[in-house]
Every structure is written in C-alpha cells, then in structure tokens.
Scaffold this motif. Sequence first.
Motif, PDB file in Angstrom:
ATOM      1  N   HIS A 140      -0.093   1.064 -10.861  1.00  0.00           N
ATOM      2  CA  HIS A 140       0.556  -0.079 -10.328  1.00  0.00           C
ATOM      3  C   HIS A 140      -0.029  -0.400  -8.898  1.00  0.00           C
ATOM      4  N   ARG A 141      -0.591  -1.472  -8.564  1.00  0.00           N
ATOM      5  CA  ARG A 141      -0.883  -2.068  -7.252  1.00  0.00           C
ATOM      6  C   ARG A 141       0.215  -2.709  -6.448  1.00  0.00           C
TER       7      ARG A 141
ATOM      8  N   ALA B 202       0.858  -1.238  -0.056  1.00  0.00           N
ATOM      9  CA  ALA B 202      -0.076   0.226   0.070  1.00  0.00           C
ATOM     10  C   ALA B 202       0.759   1.416   0.100  1.00  0.00           C
ATOM     11  N   ILE B 203       0.341   2.203  -0.788  1.00  0.00           N
ATOM     12  CA  ILE B 203       1.067   3.450  -0.719  1.00  0.00           C
ATOM     13  C   ILE B 203       0.745   4.398   0.449  1.00  0.00           C
TER      14      ILE B 203
ATOM     15  N   THR C 167       4.637  -3.045  -4.914  1.00  0.00           N
ATOM     16  CA  THR C 167       5.766  -2.747  -5.034  1.00  0.00           C
ATOM     17  C   THR C 167       6.608  -3.384  -6.266  1.00  0.00           C
ATOM     18  N   VAL C 168       7.535  -2.696  -6.580  1.00  0.00           N
ATOM     19  CA  VAL C 168       8.696  -3.373  -7.694  1.00  0.00           C
ATOM     20  C   VAL C 168       8.667  -4.836  -7.431  1.00  0.00           C
ATOM     21  N   ASP C 169       9.284  -5.287  -6.692  1.00  0.00           N
ATOM     22  CA  ASP C 169       9.742  -6.753  -6.497  1.00  0.00           C
ATOM     23  C   ASP C 169       8.251  -7.602  -6.388  1.00  0.00           C
ATOM     24  N   ARG C 170       7.330  -7.363  -6.122  1.00  0.00           N
ATOM     25  CA  ARG C 170       6.294  -8.123  -6.013  1.00  0.00           C
ATOM     26  C   ARG C 170       5.296  -8.040  -7.363  1.00  0.00           C
ATOM     27  N   HIS C 171       5.589  -6.959  -8.014  1.00  0.00           N
ATOM     28  CA  HIS C 171       5.075  -6.685  -9.259  1.00  0.00           C
ATOM     29  C   HIS C 171       5.871  -7.765 -10.336  1.00  0.00           C
ATOM     30  N   LEU C 172       7.066  -7.760 -10.122  1.00  0.00           N
ATOM     31  CA  LEU C 172       7.891  -8.532 -11.097  1.00  0.00           C
ATOM     32  C   LEU C 172       7.622  -9.933 -10.852  1.00  0.00           C
ATOM     33  N   ILE C 173       7.202 -10.555  -9.591  1.00  0.00           N
ATOM     34  CA  ILE C 173       6.976 -11.868  -9.342  1.00  0.00           C
ATOM     35  C   ILE C 173       5.585 -12.107  -9.937  1.00  0.00           C
ATOM     36  N   GLU C 174       4.624 -11.317  -9.699  1.00  0.00           N
ATOM     37  CA  GLU C 174       3.357 -11.311 -10.317  1.00  0.00           C
ATOM     38  C   GLU C 174       3.357 -11.197 -11.988  1.00  0.00           C
ATOM     39  N   THR C 175       4.316 -10.575 -12.551  1.00  0.00           N
ATOM     40  CA  THR C 175       4.443 -10.619 -13.890  1.00  0.00           C
ATOM     41  C   THR C 175       4.965 -12.076 -14.540  1.00  0.00           C
ATOM     42  N   VAL C 176       5.758 -12.591 -13.632  1.00  0.00           N
ATOM     43  CA  VAL C 176       6.444 -14.057 -13.815  1.00  0.00           C
ATOM     44  C   VAL C 176       5.000 -15.057 -14.007  1.00  0.00           C
ATOM     45  N   VAL C 177       4.231 -15.060 -12.869  1.00  0.00           N
ATOM     46  CA  VAL C 177       3.116 -15.869 -12.928  1.00  0.00           C
ATOM     47  C   VAL C 177       2.257 -15.727 -14.192  1.00  0.00           C
ATOM     48  N   GLU C 178       2.176 -14.396 -14.352  1.00  0.00           N
ATOM     49  CA  GLU C 178       1.301 -14.164 -15.647  1.00  0.00           C
ATOM     50  C   GLU C 178       1.754 -14.494 -16.919  1.00  0.00           C
ATOM     51  N   ALA C 179       3.125 -14.408 -16.965  1.00  0.00           N
ATOM     52  CA  ALA C 179       3.762 -14.734 -18.187  1.00  0.00           C
ATOM     53  C   ALA C 179       3.825 -16.446 -18.294  1.00  0.00           C
ATOM     54  N   GLY C 180       3.840 -17.094 -17.146  1.00  0.00           N
ATOM     55  CA  GLY C 180       3.722 -18.639 -17.146  1.00  0.00           C
ATOM     56  C   GLY C 180       2.720 -19.084 -17.541  1.00  0.00           C
ATOM     57  N   ALA C 181       1.545 -18.358 -17.654  1.00  0.00           N
ATOM     58  CA  ALA C 181       0.061 -18.871 -18.050  1.00  0.00           C
ATOM     59  C   ALA C 181       0.038 -18.543 -19.740  1.00  0.00           C
ATOM     60  N   MET C 182       1.117 -18.049 -20.349  1.00  0.00           N
ATOM     61  CA  MET C 182       1.082 -17.798 -21.759  1.00  0.00           C
ATOM     62  C   MET C 182       2.398 -18.284 -22.353  1.00  0.00           C
ATOM     63  N   VAL C 183       3.071 -19.190 -21.746  1.00  0.00           N
ATOM     64  CA  VAL C 183       4.247 -19.660 -22.410  1.00  0.00           C
ATOM     65  C   VAL C 183       4.199 -20.523 -23.525  1.00  0.00           C
ATOM     66  N   ARG C 184       2.944 -20.931 -23.768  1.00  0.00           N
ATOM     67  CA  ARG C 184       2.456 -21.824 -24.873  1.00  0.00           C
ATOM     68  C   ARG C 184       2.609 -20.804 -26.206  1.00  0.00           C
ATOM     69  N   GLU C 185       2.550 -19.328 -26.087  1.00  0.00           N
ATOM     70  CA  GLU C 185       2.588 -18.749 -27.155  1.00  0.00           C
ATOM     71  C   GLU C 185       4.136 -18.260 -27.607  1.00  0.00           C
ATOM     72  N   VAL C 186       4.975 -18.721 -27.222  1.00  0.00           N
ATOM     73  CA  VAL C 186       6.298 -18.387 -27.305  1.00  0.00           C
ATOM     74  C   VAL C 186       7.220 -19.686 -27.835  1.00  0.00           C
ATOM     75  N   ALA C 187       8.531 -19.317 -28.465  1.00  0.00           N
ATOM     76  CA  ALA C 187       9.156 -20.541 -28.775  1.00  0.00           C
ATOM     77  C   ALA C 187      10.325 -20.757 -27.473  1.00  0.00           C
ATOM     78  N   ARG C 188      10.612 -19.690 -26.771  1.00  0.00           N
ATOM     79  CA  ARG C 188      11.391 -19.963 -25.749  1.00  0.00           C
ATOM     80  C   ARG C 188      10.815 -19.478 -24.353  1.00  0.00           C
ATOM     81  N   PRO C 189      10.053 -20.280 -23.685  1.00  0.00           N
ATOM     82  CA  PRO C 189       9.419 -19.751 -22.310  1.00  0.00           C
ATOM     83  C   PRO C 189      10.448 -19.536 -21.314  1.00  0.00           C
ATOM     84  N   ASP C 190      11.644 -20.119 -21.178  1.00  0.00           N
ATOM     85  CA  ASP C 190      12.692 -19.526 -20.304  1.00  0.00           C
ATOM     86  C   ASP C 190      13.119 -18.255 -20.404  1.00  0.00           C
TER      87      ASP C 190
ATOM     88  N   ALA D 227       0.374  -5.486 -13.270  1.00  0.00           N
ATOM     89  CA  ALA D 227       0.267  -4.134 -12.847  1.00  0.00           C
ATOM     90  C   ALA D 227      -1.340  -3.771 -12.260  1.00  0.00           C
ATOM     91  N   GLY D 228      -2.432  -4.274 -12.903  1.00  0.00           N
ATOM     92  CA  GLY D 228      -3.680  -4.155 -12.220  1.00  0.00           C
ATOM     93  C   GLY D 228      -4.500  -3.948 -13.407  1.00  0.00           C
TER      94      GLY D 228
END
Length: 673
Positions: free
Chosen positions: A415-416, A186-187, A418-441, A539-540
Amino acid sequence: MSLPASDVSGARLDLAGTRTFTVPGAGPVRRSAIGEYTTTWLRSLWEQADGRAPQGVALASVGSLGRGDAGPLSDIDLVLLHDGRALTERELTALAESLWYPIWDAKVRLDHSVRTLAQCRQVASADLSAAVGLLDISHVAGDAELVAGVRATIAHDWRANARKRLPQLTSGLAERHARHGELAQAIEPDLKEARGGLRDMTVLRALAAAWLTDRPHGEVDRAYARLLDVRDALQVVTGRGRDRLGREEHDAVAALLGFRDSDELLTMVSSSGRTLAYALDATLRRAGQSQRARTLRVGPRRSQLLALGYGVFEHDGEAVLGSAPAPDPVLPLRAAVVAARAGLPLAPQTLTNLAALPDLPRPWPDLARDLFTDLLAAGPGLLPVWSGLTQVGLVHRWLPAWGAVDSRPQRNPVHRHTVDRHLIETVVEAGAMVREVARPDLLLLAALLHDIGKVAGAQDHSHTGARIAHELLTDLGWPAADVDTIVTLVAEHLTLIELATRRDVGDPATIAAAWTAARSDHDTFDLLRVLTTADARAAGPKAWTDWRAGLLASLCAAVRSHAVDRAPTEVGGRALEVGPDIIESLAGGQPVVRVRSLDPGYGVEIYDRDRLGLFADTAGVLAAQGFTVRTATVRTVDDVAANWWLLETPGGDPPDGARIASGLSALARGERT
C-alpha cells in the motif's frame, strides 16, 4: 550572564526533557526556552569579542532560530552583518572566528556567512530559498538598526519582485515535493521537506509577506505546532538533528509524545501534513489570483464567472457559489458534484459556507443519495473536492465512520496510501470501469467502503467493514437489497485475488468458492471482479502486477464458463427485456429510447446494438443535451445493450427520446460533429 559554551549541547537537551513533552502547550514553551537560551549564549560570545564589534556590525539569525521554532538539536544559521565601513576585512575575519569556533567546539551544527546589506540583496535575488530564509532574519547582538534595515529591505524586494518570484516559487515547490513525497501518505515521512511538511509553512509565510494574499491561521498553526512537537521528540530520541521519522523511531517518539501507539502518532502526522498541504494549495491559488489581478487591472477589476450549473461558477481556477447559499442541506453535495465534474477544487470560503448549512436528515432523501453516487462517479476530479470536504468536516458529518480511517497509516508494503486516501483512489479506479458492471452505483459505494473496517483493534477488516457498511448505508436510507450487495462486496473484496494467487484456478473447488463468494449471481460477480481490480490498482504497482492480473483473469474466465446464463436485469422497478419490437427497430438501425417521469428526475431506457464506445457515446449525447446523469445501469442481453439512465434536468424539461436516438444513430455512423 555569560554561559559556558561547552555546556550548550547538554543544556539544549535538558530544555527538552521527557517530563515536559506531554504537558499541554509544552511545545511552544520548550521552543521559546531553547531560542532564548541559544540567543543568550550567542550574545555572551559576542560580548567576549573584545571590542571588535563596533556600530555598523551585528549578529543575526535565520532559519529555525530566526523564526523562533528551533528544536532541541536544530542547527544554527547565523549571518554576521556589517555596513562595509566599520571593520577591515582582517578585523571581520577575526570577529567571525571568535564567534564560529566556540560554536563548533560545542558540537553544534552551524551554517554561517558574513555579508553586507548589498550582498544580502544579491544573494536573495539569485537564490529563491535564501530569499525566503532572509525574510525571517532576526537580531541577536550588535547593531539592531542594521538588522532591521536588512529585514525591511529584503521584504521590500520580495514584494516588488513577487510577479517574477511566484512562478519560481511554485516550480521549486513542485520539484521539492516530487523529491520528498507527500507527508500525509508516507510511513517514514520527511517532516521538513515533504509536501505538507515544516518548510511549507515557511512558504506560506513568504506568500503572505509578498502581500499577494493572507495565509490561513487557526488549524494550520496548530498542525504546524504538532509537527514541530514530533520533530522535537525525534531529535531527543535519536540524539541527532534529524527530520525523517524512520520506522525504528515510531514507537519511541509515540511514547515520548504520549500516544497510545505509533499508528496514532502517524495518523496525527498525516492529518497535520494534509492540513498544511491543503492550506498551501489554497494560498497559492489566492496568490495567483491576486497576481493576475495586479497584472491585468486597468481600473476596477470585475469578477469573471463561468456558470457550471446549480448556482456554482468557475472563478480563477476554483468552484464558487454565485450568491449566499440557501439553507438547503443537499446543496453541499450538489456543489461538490458540479466542482468534481469540472475538475475544480471548491474555494475555501465556499467550503466554509457549505459547512455552515444544516445537516442532512437521516435517512437521506433520494436526491442526496443520488448526488452522493454522482460525486463518487466524477473521476479524478473527486480527489481535490473530497479533500476540501474533509477539511471542513462535511465528510465526517455525512459518514461518521470515516473518522476512524481518516489519515490512518497502512504498514502493508503493497500500500502506498493511508486508508482514507486508498479508498478514494479505489473509487476513481472503479469509476474508469463502470461499463463492465450492471450497477455502477453499487460498485462505487463498495469501492468507497471496502476498507472501512481498517480501524484500531480490527482482526478481520473485511468482516468488520461489512458490519460498518451495513450500519452506515442502512442509516442513510439505501434500499435493503442494495445494502446486502454492498455488504457482500466489502466482506469478500479480498476473496478473488486470494483464490487466484493461492489456489489452483482450474480446480472446481476454487471456482465454486469464487462463485459462492458472489452469492452465485452474475451481476454480483462482475461487481466483485471489478472491485478487486480497482482495489489492487489503487494500492500500487506491488499489488497489481502482470502475474496477479493474469491469475485473476484466468479465475474469472473459469467462473464464467461454469456459471449459469444471465437473467433479464431489473431496474427502476421493471425488467429491461428485449422484445420483438426492439429487435425490429434495431434491425433498421434505429435505437429505442423510452422515457418515463420519476420523482425526482426521469428514467430513460435505451436499447441499441452493443458496440465499443456505446456507453461513452450515450453519456456524451445526454451531456450535450444538458442532462445530469445520476446513475446508470448497463447490461447486454443477447448482443443488445439494454441500458437504464436516471437523469436530472436543470430546467425541468423532460428528455426527448427521439432526439437522443437520433444522436446515438449519428455517432454510430461516425458523425462526431
């Protein structure tokens, strides 16, 4: 000595003078002085009661004064205790008025009650928050034995009713946290009521008082003291007994506490709140385990361990090591992957043991890099595991640059987190879309690092982050070509959404700019597109609206229509080309699976007709046959799925290509058993 009641407000403020706030250890000294002064003043009021307070009557405090952590303008919670015999009702009323009115006249906020021991027990039985508060009841004046008896009786009742009260406590916490949000994110945090706030320390103490579990100490106590310091400064700055740290008070509170700026203040508040929240979660799990042990015990209780693999077991809702860990620096990563995939937090003692293991060498071995990307691919289970790894310092040892964004606030209204939490949330969101790319890693690594440049003093966080990502990944040993791709993604992660929302998506110049940002490469463009989507979703809702999503989709469609054809993909040092033999096999309805040994693990090429659900089916077949997927590269060549899987086998046995092909064929026919 009697203290004039009219001076109490001014005196309490003087005890919190600005000169003392930045002195090391000033907070506990200040709060002790406030408590001592307030108690002395209340005793003087008691002495002025003209003999209306015989034996069997006492004045006691609860709340912050009872706990010994009252702030400069905290309210006072008092209980006038009596044994039911010492005074008549009229005498009790007169005594109470002689105490309450001087407090009100001094403009001090007062919460008061008049009760017997039986009434205290009745209130505690009916009201959970009152029960927790009465655990801290402390003697102020009068019959000390009466107060001690009430305190002991309430504590006994609390322990005796722990089985019933624990679910109520857990439910009440969830409701309060839902109302007031998470302090760490929270801000404008509510320092008292939010998840990770001051009231949660009261709950930790109550859990320990139930004798269900001990509570963490050390860093938790320091985090609590830091939050108390912020509350004290907030009360001095505002001149009110407030608990919400509003934007308008950030700068003044930061200056009073000696921080360089308000961002540094909020980073400390976020970090402290996270420490308290993590401790509360772990203590609630310990209490639940203890309660189940009490309920189910018929003789000695034996631990129930469910093997998860690689020496990690599930035990009472946590992932634990089955034995003392060997001095293997890769073990923390392996345990984290197993726990995250199982959706379990690592137990606190397991984390402590893992943190004591030697550091990974630089550069990291191949296995460590593979396990790290496996961890990022774990999905929502990554969140609690990453939190635990951060608490014991493992993340900071793996990624030294993480410390600069850990708990760092974001003042952008979209943004909802902190920076670090946003990074991890982005990883989780990206993980749900790995089928759409050739290099998920590469997608997951870019998601983890895309905002790593949001550090103090950065003018352009994208390019600052690209430099940090290059240094970090090179140090850890990622291949130069992969590092270059990730650096491009970090540097350009805002380009597509900015072009889509600020330029004409049909303009050839806009299309050319988007294609150039992806290095004029199909695979990189897919990675950039998915990263853009994952970033906005994490981000939200303000960052990912239907309007923005539609504009991005239009831009990406325009880029595809103008881009050149794709070239065959290359993974594992060889191209995945769809030759005549593969076409012939697929025409007969049989997938082609080729296995080769690597160091470490096995590489598996899988060719099949491209269809909806193929990626999930393949992952399911491999998991059912006991393989651990380290990474996967997913491509489509002329309507044929040409996929590469890097596998690890716990037993070391090589994958059976024919068995994998058979499983995929059965799933394609709709056979799901």
